[in-house]
Motif scaffolding. Structure first.
Motif, PDB file in Angstrom:
ATOM      1  N   UNK A   1       0.775   2.816  -4.180  1.00 60.72           N
ATOM      2  CA  UNK A   1      -0.399   3.648  -3.956  1.00 60.72           C
ATOM      3  C   UNK A   1      -0.650   4.543  -5.164  1.00 60.72           C
ATOM      4  N   UNK A   2       0.446   5.128  -5.689  1.00 59.87           N
ATOM      5  CA  UNK A   2       0.317   5.992  -6.878  1.00 59.87           C
ATOM      6  C   UNK A   2      -0.316   5.241  -8.035  1.00 59.87           C
ATOM      7  N   UNK A   3      -0.011   3.940  -8.109  1.00 59.47           N
ATOM      8  CA  UNK A   3      -0.458   3.151  -9.252  1.00 59.47           C
ATOM      9  C   UNK A   3      -1.784   2.431  -8.977  1.00 59.47           C
ATOM     10  N   UNK A   4      -2.411   2.743  -7.854  1.00 59.71           N
ATOM     11  CA  UNK A   4      -3.766   2.227  -7.656  1.00 59.71           C
ATOM     12  C   UNK A   4      -3.924   1.091  -6.656  1.00 59.71           C
TER      13      UNK A   4
ATOM     14  N   UNK B   1      14.082  -0.717  -5.410  1.00 60.28           N
ATOM     15  CA  UNK B   1      13.992  -2.168  -5.623  1.00 60.28           C
ATOM     16  C   UNK B   1      15.180  -2.689  -6.400  1.00 60.28           C
TER      17      UNK B   1
ATOM     18  N   UNK C   1       8.981  -3.628  -4.904  1.00 59.39           N
ATOM     19  CA  UNK C   1       8.559  -4.071  -6.227  1.00 59.39           C
ATOM     20  C   UNK C   1       7.872  -2.901  -6.926  1.00 59.39           C
ATOM     21  N   UNK C   2       8.435  -1.704  -6.710  1.00 63.78           N
ATOM     22  CA  UNK C   2       7.765  -0.468  -7.110  1.00 63.78           C
ATOM     23  C   UNK C   2       7.684  -0.301  -8.627  1.00 63.78           C
ATOM     24  N   UNK C   3       8.603  -0.909  -9.345  1.00 64.71           N
ATOM     25  CA  UNK C   3       8.609  -0.768 -10.795  1.00 64.71           C
ATOM     26  C   UNK C   3       7.537  -1.604 -11.458  1.00 64.71           C
ATOM     27  N   UNK C   4       6.944  -2.515 -10.699  1.00 72.05           N
ATOM     28  CA  UNK C   4       5.913  -3.392 -11.239  1.00 72.05           C
ATOM     29  C   UNK C   4       4.632  -3.227 -10.417  1.00 72.05           C
TER      30      UNK C   4
ATOM     31  N   UNK D   1       0.818  -1.224   0.000  1.00 68.66           N
ATOM     32  CA  UNK D   1       0.000   0.000   0.000  1.00 68.66           C
ATOM     33  C   UNK D   1       0.845   1.265   0.000  1.00 68.66           C
ATOM     34  N   UNK D   2       2.168   1.125  -0.116  1.00 64.13           N
ATOM     35  CA  UNK D   2       3.039   2.279   0.109  1.00 64.13           C
ATOM     36  C   UNK D   2       3.428   2.992  -1.189  1.00 64.13           C
ATOM     37  N   UNK D   3       3.582   4.289  -1.087  1.00 69.12           N
ATOM     38  CA  UNK D   3       4.186   5.148  -2.118  1.00 69.12           C
ATOM     39  C   UNK D   3       3.851   4.768  -3.545  1.00 69.12           C
ATOM     40  N   UNK D   4       4.824   4.226  -4.277  1.00 73.51           N
ATOM     41  CA  UNK D   4       4.604   3.949  -5.702  1.00 73.51           C
ATOM     42  C   UNK D   4       3.414   3.018  -5.968  1.00 73.51           C
TER      43      UNK D   4
ATOM     44  N   UNK E   1       2.991   8.469   2.661  1.00 74.20           N
ATOM     45  CA  UNK E   1       4.370   8.334   3.150  1.00 74.20           C
ATOM     46  C   UNK E   1       4.418   8.456   4.678  1.00 74.20           C
TER      47      UNK E   1
ATOM     48  N   UNK F   1       5.877  -1.187   1.701  1.00 77.93           N
ATOM     49  CA  UNK F   1       6.689  -1.398   0.500  1.00 77.93           C
ATOM     50  C   UNK F   1       7.421  -2.741   0.455  1.00 77.93           C
TER      51      UNK F   1
END
Lengths: 195, 446
Positions: A105-108, B89, A143-146, A100-103, B345, A140
């Motif tokens: 969250x940004x991506x839904x 990552x 795995x923010x890139x995916x 549920x963190x940062x990136x 955050x 987090x």
């Protein structure tokens, strides 16, 4: 300590003991640390304990881990309650952990959580009445890139869409009983020989 | 510009195995290193200018040179693979694809430090990578790169992987050491630093995965050669984890000094903002570093192009700059709510505060609550000042940098996006951001 008052009922065992495989693995892990520093093995051994006893740690299980490590039970409780991966209440066979963190969250990620809540008819933190799924949100998972992503057991499910979630959950549901065996398989697969 | 030394050969077959890694020149640095004196290796790493890749950017060679050497006391090297900074990552990627580069780096570094037992502390959540590392370590033992009398040099080393239990704070080096000793991950008061009193009270060096993975290249090619890569004091390459609203998220190895604009918009890297949207803001080095709006991330306050380097990103201090940090590059498009993102955050830092120091334990919770008031639509103008006040009272008043990590994003968001907070105050409930609900599956807004 969020221990459930009916804890012992769930664990179903008065005399908790690891299987032979798990015990052998625990002993091997303890030897990785210097003499009299076997307490260092507490986190790996708590992971084994969760795999052995239905995915969560009852007081009995933690007491057993204390005897294995030759430390006081309180030393296990304080560690188990600090780290987020240890469940101190019973969980379903299949624990869904949505990042549920940062990136994410940004991506839904919020939408993914809502979708799963709706599909399973439970809220975050709850377990389905059939004891199959527990839904958790976690921080987090690197795995923010995916993103968005979720973890089930050891597996990362990435680039999630509603459709993908639907398929993944159906898949796990169909596998049913198999899931609890996977955890035990993992212990058996732990075949490193170097000690 | 554009050199790569860590992940340039991932397309080769089997680089995740020992034989595949050897086929691309792996494990040659060990043979060279074991014939050198340990001090010579430390000297090469110093010359290379390699800086800690976990986030702080402290020169690695200097950190090594601080290690105490009391006779008869064991020394330890611990690899920090507890990668938990939101937006980062790269270490998981590297360990999964090329585990032996880390193992080779650890063997050489352990030899340089005089450690005979070393640990890789990996996040418990990354259990599948834990198994990859265990397998790779076994291969290294079988090939004689680990164990007794490595390659006939008389040097012994045991390397173990240790898994954590889910706690961001264990990425802080003394929190990590406490955790490795089997305790709660509460960071220690420093001094004494781990180089003097670390794991089990012995001298210890804790290095990030990427830092250690650079060491074989430095030994093979010399520190001077390494220092030629990059720009100024930002030597070498850096793995950047790019995420958020970009066309091509993923891990990129850049030579330090690439312009930020090129990194975001060129097809070689992020490929621009997805869905044809405009860039709004970037968090350049993991969630802890100050967020910057478009105009300040692309150009410094002096009007010079901003570069992906330690110095250029921090140009202007926190007034107009940020930090390279761990290289967790989070890009936000024009539809992003900075306030809601900040709440996310801050909730994270509240969740992850270990609870030792009151300013952090209480302050992160207060900030989360105040920010929640904004996104629920009942905040007042004075709440902006209250937030500012709370973050000021956390920064610099805690044992470990989690306090700063929680305070800096709040300060930067208010500094650069104050008008957005005010909009939340004035618009109340109407501001509740709905746009992101429609992003997924490319749904159209109703």
């Amino acid at each position: 300590m969020q221990q459930d008052s009916s804890a012992s009922k769930y664990s179903g065992k008065k005399h908790v003991k690891f299987s032979d495989d798990a015990l052998a693995l625990a002993e091997k892990i303890m030897k990785r640390y210097p003499d009299k520093r076997q307490k260092s093995a507490i986190l790996p051994i708590l992971h084994i304990a969760q795999a052995e006893f239905n995915g969560w740690l009852s007081v009995e299980v933690m007491d057993y881990v204390a005897t294995l490590l030759k430390i006081q039970p309180i030393e296990v409780y304080e560690v188990a309650s600090f780290y987020s991966m240890f469940n101190l209440k019973p969980v379903g066979k299949c624990v869904i952990e949505v990042c549920r963190t940062g990136p994410c969250w940004l991506m839904g990620a919020e939408d993914i959580v809502k979708f799963i809540e709706k599909k399973l008819g439970i809220k975050e933190g709850q377990t389905t009445p059939d004891g199959m799924f527990t839904l958790k949100t976690v921080e987090c998972l690197a795995s923010c890139g995916t993103a968005p992503m979720m973890q089930i057991g050891e597996k990362y499910h990435e680039n999630l869409t509603f459709e993908k979630c639907e398929n993944i959950l159906d898949d796990y549901k169909n596998k049913g009983e198999e899931i609890s065996h996977w955890r035990k398989e993992r212990i058996k697969h732990h075949t490193d020989k170097h000690i | 510009m554009g050199r790569q030394i860590l992940i340039n050969d991932l397309d080769k077959e089997g680089v995740n195995t020992l034989s595949g890694y050897k086929a691309i020149g792996g494990y040659t640095a060990i043979e060279k290193a074991l014939k050198m004196k340990p001090e010579e290796i430390v000297e090469e790493v110093k010359k290379s200018g390699l800086r800690g890749r976990g986030g702080a950017g402290f020169p690695a060679g200097m950190k090594w040179s601080f290690i105490a050497k009391p006779p008869g006391v064991p020394r330890y090297l611990v690899c920090n693979a507890d990668e938990s900074e939101p937006g980062t990552f790269k270490d998981r990627f590297l360990m999964e694809k090329k585990p032996h580069i880390l193992i080779e780096g650890m063997i050489i570094s352990s030899f340089a430090l005089g450690a005979n037992t070393s640990y890789i502390y990996i996040r418990g959540e990354m259990m599948y990578v834990f198994h990859i590392l265990e397998k790779a370590i076994q291969e290294a033992y079988d090939a004689g790169y680990l164990g007794k009398n490595i390659l006939g040099s008389g040097y012994d080393l045991d390397l173990h992987v240790h898994c954590g239990g889910g706690a961001y704070i264990c990425g802080e080096e003394t929190g990590l050491i406490e955790s490795l000793e089997g305790k709660r991950g509460n960071p220690r008061i420093k001094p004494p630093f781990p180089a003097v009193v670390g794991l089990y009270g012995c001298p210890t060096v804790v290095n990030n995965v990427e830092t250690l993975a650079n060491v074989p290249w430095i030994v093979n090619n010399s520190g001077d050669e390494y220092a030629k890569i990059g720009i100024g004091k930002s030597t070498g390459t850096k793995l950047i984890s790019a995420s958020g609203h970009i066309n091509k998220p993923g891990v990129y190895e850049i030579e330090l000094g690439v312009p930020v604009e090129e990194f975001i918009f060129s097809d070689k890297y992020c490929g621009g903002i997805r869905n044809g949207k405009k860039l709004k803001a970037v968090v350049a080095g993991g969630s802890s570093v100050p967020i910057l709006p478009t105009e300040l991330i692309l150009k410094t306050a002096k009007g010079e192009p901003r570069l992906m380097s330690y110095e250029s990103l921090s140009d202007g201090g926190f007034q107009t700059g940020t930090m390279l940090g761990s290289g967790g590059f989070i890009v936000m498009d024009e539809d992003t709510s900075i306030v809601k993102n900040l709440w996310n955050f801050t909730r994270f830092y509240h969740h992850e505060s270990c609870g030792q120091c009151s300013p952090c334990r209480e302050g992160t919770g207060w900030m989360e609550k105040v920010l929640h008031k904004f996104i629920e639509g009942h905040a007042q103008t004075k709440d902006i000042d209250l937030l500012w006040d709370i973050q000021r009272k956390i920064e610099g008043k805690t044992i470990c940098p989690l306090g700063e990590a929680a305070a800096w994003p709040v300060a930067a968001a208010i500094r650069h996006f104050r008008s957005e907070f005010e909009e939340y105050v004035h618009q109340g409930k109407n501001m509740i951001d709905v746009k992101h609900y429609y992003r997924l599956n490319n749904l159209q807004e109703a």
